[in-house]
Design a protein around this motif. Structure first.
Motif, PDB file in Angstrom:
ATOM      1  N   ALA A   1       1.981   0.819   2.018  1.00 16.15           N
ATOM      2  CA  ALA A   1       0.677   2.285   1.618  1.00 16.15           C
ATOM      3  C   ALA A   1       0.466   1.179   0.301  1.00 16.15           C
ATOM      4  O   ALA A   1      -1.039   1.018  -0.499  1.00 16.15           O
ATOM      5  CB  ALA A   1       1.571   3.820   1.363  1.00 16.15           C
ATOM      6  N   TRP A   2       0.483   0.604  -0.976  1.00 11.09           N
ATOM      7  CA  TRP A   2      -0.386   0.446  -2.078  1.00 11.09           C
ATOM      8  C   TRP A   2      -1.340  -0.862  -1.237  1.00 11.09           C
ATOM      9  O   TRP A   2      -2.314  -1.280  -1.590  1.00 11.09           O
ATOM     10  CB  TRP A   2       1.071  -0.327  -2.701  1.00 11.09           C
ATOM     11  N   PHE A   3      -0.439  -1.791  -0.583  1.00  8.93           N
ATOM     12  CA  PHE A   3      -1.548  -3.434   0.032  1.00  8.93           C
ATOM     13  C   PHE A   3      -2.336  -2.387   0.996  1.00  8.93           C
ATOM     14  O   PHE A   3      -3.626  -2.775   1.098  1.00  8.93           O
ATOM     15  CB  PHE A   3      -0.527  -3.786   0.581  1.00  8.93           C
TER      16      PHE A   3
ATOM     17  N   SER B   1      -4.120   0.856   0.343  1.00 10.22           N
ATOM     18  CA  SER B   1      -5.126   1.415  -0.543  1.00 10.22           C
ATOM     19  C   SER B   1      -5.719  -0.139  -1.625  1.00 10.22           C
ATOM     20  O   SER B   1      -7.181   0.149  -2.099  1.00 10.22           O
ATOM     21  CB  SER B   1      -4.503   2.031  -1.262  1.00 10.22           C
ATOM     22  N   LYS B   2      -5.531  -0.922  -1.749  1.00  9.94           N
ATOM     23  CA  LYS B   2      -5.908  -1.774  -2.190  1.00  9.94           C
ATOM     24  C   LYS B   2      -6.912  -2.411  -1.542  1.00  9.94           C
ATOM     25  O   LYS B   2      -7.883  -2.820  -2.380  1.00  9.94           O
ATOM     26  CB  LYS B   2      -4.373  -2.790  -3.275  1.00  9.94           C
TER      27      LYS B   2
ATOM     28  N   GLU C   1     -13.236   5.966  -2.645  1.00  9.86           N
ATOM     29  CA  GLU C   1     -11.450   5.530  -3.026  1.00  9.86           C
ATOM     30  C   GLU C   1     -10.760   5.822  -3.259  1.00  9.86           C
ATOM     31  O   GLU C   1      -9.788   6.256  -2.641  1.00  9.86           O
ATOM     32  CB  GLU C   1     -12.141   4.061  -4.491  1.00  9.86           C
ATOM     33  N   LYS C   2     -11.163   7.360  -4.002  1.00 12.46           N
ATOM     34  CA  LYS C   2     -10.147   8.237  -4.281  1.00 12.46           C
ATOM     35  C   LYS C   2      -9.863   9.127  -2.912  1.00 12.46           C
ATOM     36  O   LYS C   2      -8.700   9.311  -3.038  1.00 12.46           O
ATOM     37  CB  LYS C   2     -10.220   9.137  -5.442  1.00 12.46           C
TER      38      LYS C   2
ATOM     39  N   THR D   1      -7.386   6.725  -0.943  1.00 11.95           N
ATOM     40  CA  THR D   1      -6.248   6.161  -1.564  1.00 11.95           C
ATOM     41  C   THR D   1      -5.498   8.190  -1.373  1.00 11.95           C
ATOM     42  O   THR D   1      -4.077   7.503  -0.349  1.00 11.95           O
ATOM     43  CB  THR D   1      -6.018   5.911  -2.620  1.00 11.95           C
TER      44      THR D   1
ATOM     45  N   ARG E   1      -9.558  -0.531  -1.265  1.00  9.59           N
ATOM     46  CA  ARG E   1     -11.441  -0.159  -2.467  1.00  9.59           C
ATOM     47  C   ARG E   1     -12.008  -1.725  -2.466  1.00  9.59           C
ATOM     48  O   ARG E   1     -12.867  -1.501  -2.511  1.00  9.59           O
ATOM     49  CB  ARG E   1     -10.114  -0.381  -3.175  1.00  9.59           C
TER      50      ARG E   1
ATOM     51  N   TRP F   1      -2.150   7.618   0.995  1.00 16.08           N
ATOM     52  CA  TRP F   1      -0.522   8.082   0.644  1.00 16.08           C
ATOM     53  C   TRP F   1       0.027   9.383   1.867  1.00 16.08           C
ATOM     54  O   TRP F   1       1.230   9.682   1.543  1.00 16.08           O
ATOM     55  CB  TRP F   1      -1.007   8.412  -0.984  1.00 16.08           C
TER      56      TRP F   1
ATOM     57  N   ILE G   1       5.966   2.090   0.706  1.00 17.40           N
ATOM     58  CA  ILE G   1       5.144   2.789  -0.652  1.00 17.40           C
ATOM     59  C   ILE G   1       4.699   1.348  -0.851  1.00 17.40           C
ATOM     60  O   ILE G   1       3.589   1.337  -1.123  1.00 17.40           O
ATOM     61  CB  ILE G   1       6.744   2.629  -1.812  1.00 17.40           C
ATOM     62  N   ALA G   2       5.627   0.007  -0.254  1.00 16.63           N
ATOM     63  CA  ALA G   2       4.493  -1.163  -0.366  1.00 16.63           C
ATOM     64  C   ALA G   2       3.232  -1.355   0.232  1.00 16.63           C
ATOM     65  O   ALA G   2       2.346  -1.959   0.025  1.00 16.63           O
ATOM     66  CB  ALA G   2       5.842  -2.615  -0.074  1.00 16.63           C
TER      67      ALA G   2
END
Length: 355
Positions: A89-91, A93-94, A115-116, A119, A97, A123, A86-87
Motif C-alpha cells: 500500500a505504501w508503494f 500510494s507513493k 492525492e489525499k 491515498t 502521488r 489504504w 502495508i509495504a
C-alpha cells in the motif's frame, strides 16, 4: 404359502455405531481465527517434512479463547501478511502521488486533494485485502467487537474529524499551501506565517523566525482565521510616524510618501498614502499606508526600511521628530529654602542659584 425371507445378516454396523458415538461424545474442534494459516501449514507440510515439523511445533504453541485458537504460527503468518500489505500500500500510494503530480491541469490545491483521496482509497483497499488474504473469521471477534468499536470511536474521533476538515478546506480552497495566515500562540501573541503543508491531522504553518506551528484542521474550520492571501496576495501595511507641532505638515507628508516609494517592495499601484491620525500629547501623528504583494517575505522589514529612509529625509529637511517632554514644578517650602541656603554656602553662591 409362506414367502422366502432374506436371511438375517450376521454382520452388524457396530464399527459405524461406535464411530458415531465417539463423534457425539468428543467436543467440537477449536476454530482458528486465521483460516489462511491452515492452508499454508498443510502446503508446507506436504513439501517438506522437516519444515512441516517446525510448523507443527509453532502451531502447538497456542492460546485458546473459548472456541477460538491462536497459535504462534498464526501470529507469524498475520505479521508477515500485514507487513507485505502495508509495504504494498505504501508503494502504490507513493506511485499514485507521483502520477498525480504529473497532471499539469490541476493546481497545487487540487493535486493535494486528489492525492489525499487516492491515498485513503488505497489504504482502505489494502485493509480489506489483508482481511481477505488472512481469511480472518470476524465472527470470532464478536465478543470484543463492542468494546473495540467503542475504544476506536473515542480514540479516533478527533483524528477522523481533522481528516474530514482537511479535505473540506482543500475542496473550498479557503486554506491552501502557500497562503499567509495570522497565527496566535498560547500566550496570545499574534504573528503571521505561511502554510507549508496540510496533513491528515494538522496544518503546518511556518513563521518568519522559522517556528513551525501545527494547527489541527478542525480548529481552522471552527475558529476565525485571518488569511492574508485568500483572494489576493496584496496586503496594505501601516507605518505610524509622529512629527513636531512646529513642523511643516505639507513637507512632512511629501517626505513620508517619498520614503515609502523608495522601498523596493512597496507597490507603485495602489500608490502609498499618508493619513493624519490624531493630535497626540507630544506630536502630530500620521500613518503611512503602503501596499506589498509578498507578505510571506515579512512586513517588519518593509516598515523598518521606510522608517530608516524617513529618518534621513527628516534630518535633511529640518523636520523634528519629537520625544516625550515633561515640566517639573517644585513647590517652595521652609525645608527646601534651607537646603538651597546650605548648597549656596558650600558652593560660595556661584554654582547654585534659586529660581
Amino acid at each position: 404359502m409362506q414367502g422366502d425371507t432374506p436371511p438375517a445378516s450376521s454382520e452388524t454396523p457396530q464399527a459405524d455405531t461406535v464411530e458415531q458415538a465417539w463423534s457425539l461424545a468428543e467436543p467440537a474442534p477449536e476454530e482458528t481465527a486465521v483460516a489462511a494459516s491452515e492452508g499454508i501449514r498443510e502446503a508446507v507440510s506436504e513439501k517438506s517434512a522437516t519444515v512441516g515439523s517446525i510448523v507443527d511445533t509453532l502451531d502447538s504453541l497456542a492460546l485458546s479463547f473459548g472456541d477460538m485458537r491462536i497459535s504462534l504460527f498464526d501470529v507469524l503468518i498475520v505479521a508477515t501478511i500485514l507487513v507485505g500489505v502495508i509495504a504494498f500500500a505504501w508503494f502504490i500510494s507513493k506511485l499514485s502521488r507521483r502520477l498525480v503530480r504529473r497532471i499539469h491541469r490541476l493546481d497545487d490545491t487540487q493535486q493535494l486533494l486528489v492525492e489525499k483521496i487516492v491515498t485513503i482509497a488505497i489504504w482502505a483497499a489494502a485493509l480489506f485485502l489483508g482481511i481477505d488474504l488472512l481469511g480472518i473469521d470476524l465472527t470470532a471477534l464478536a465478543v470484543f467487537s463492542g468494546a473495540f468499536g467503542l475504544a476506536i470511536g473515542f480514540g479516533l474521533q478527533k483524528t477522523f474529524g481533522n481528516l474530514i476538515a482537511g479535505i473540506i478546506l482543500l475542496m473550498d480552497k479557503s486554506i491552501k499551501p502557500g497562503d499567509v495566515i495570522a497565527v496566535t500562540d498560547a500566550a496570545g501573541n499574534e504573528s503571521f506565517g505561511q502554510i507549508r503543508k496540510i496533513g491528515v491531522r494538522a496544518v503546518s504553518v511556518t513563521t518568519r523566525d522559522q517556528r513551525e506551528y501545527l494547527i489541527p484542521n478542525e480548529n481552522l474550520m471552527i475558529n476565525q482565521v485571518e488569511n492574508w492571501s485568500y483572494s489576493s496576495k496584496n496586503v496594505r501595511m501601516q507605518v505610524p510616524v509622529g512629527v513636531s507641532y512646529e513642523a511643516d505638515m505639507k513637507l512632512a507628508e511629501e517626505l513620508m510618501l517619498e520614503a515609502a516609494r523608495a522601498s523596493d517592495r512597496v507597490l507603485k499601484a495602489p500608490p502609498p498614502t499618508v493619513w493624519m491620525s490624531e493630535y497626540g500629547d507630544n506630536s502630530v501623528n500620521f500613518v503611512i499606508h503602503c501596499w506589498i504583494k509578498d507578505p510571506e517575505d515579512g512586513v517588519g522589514n518593509v516598515r523598518s526600511a521606510v522608517l530608516k529612509k524617513l529618518w534621513w529625509l527628516f534630518k535633511e529637511n529640518g523636520i523634528e521628530i519629537p520625544f516625550p517632554q515633561r515640566d517639573l514644578h517644585i513647590r517652595s517650602s521652609d525645608q527646601l529654602d534651607r537646603w538651597f541656603e546650605m548648597m549656596l554656602a558650600r558652593s560660595g553662591g556661584d554654582q547654585v542659584t534659586k529660581e
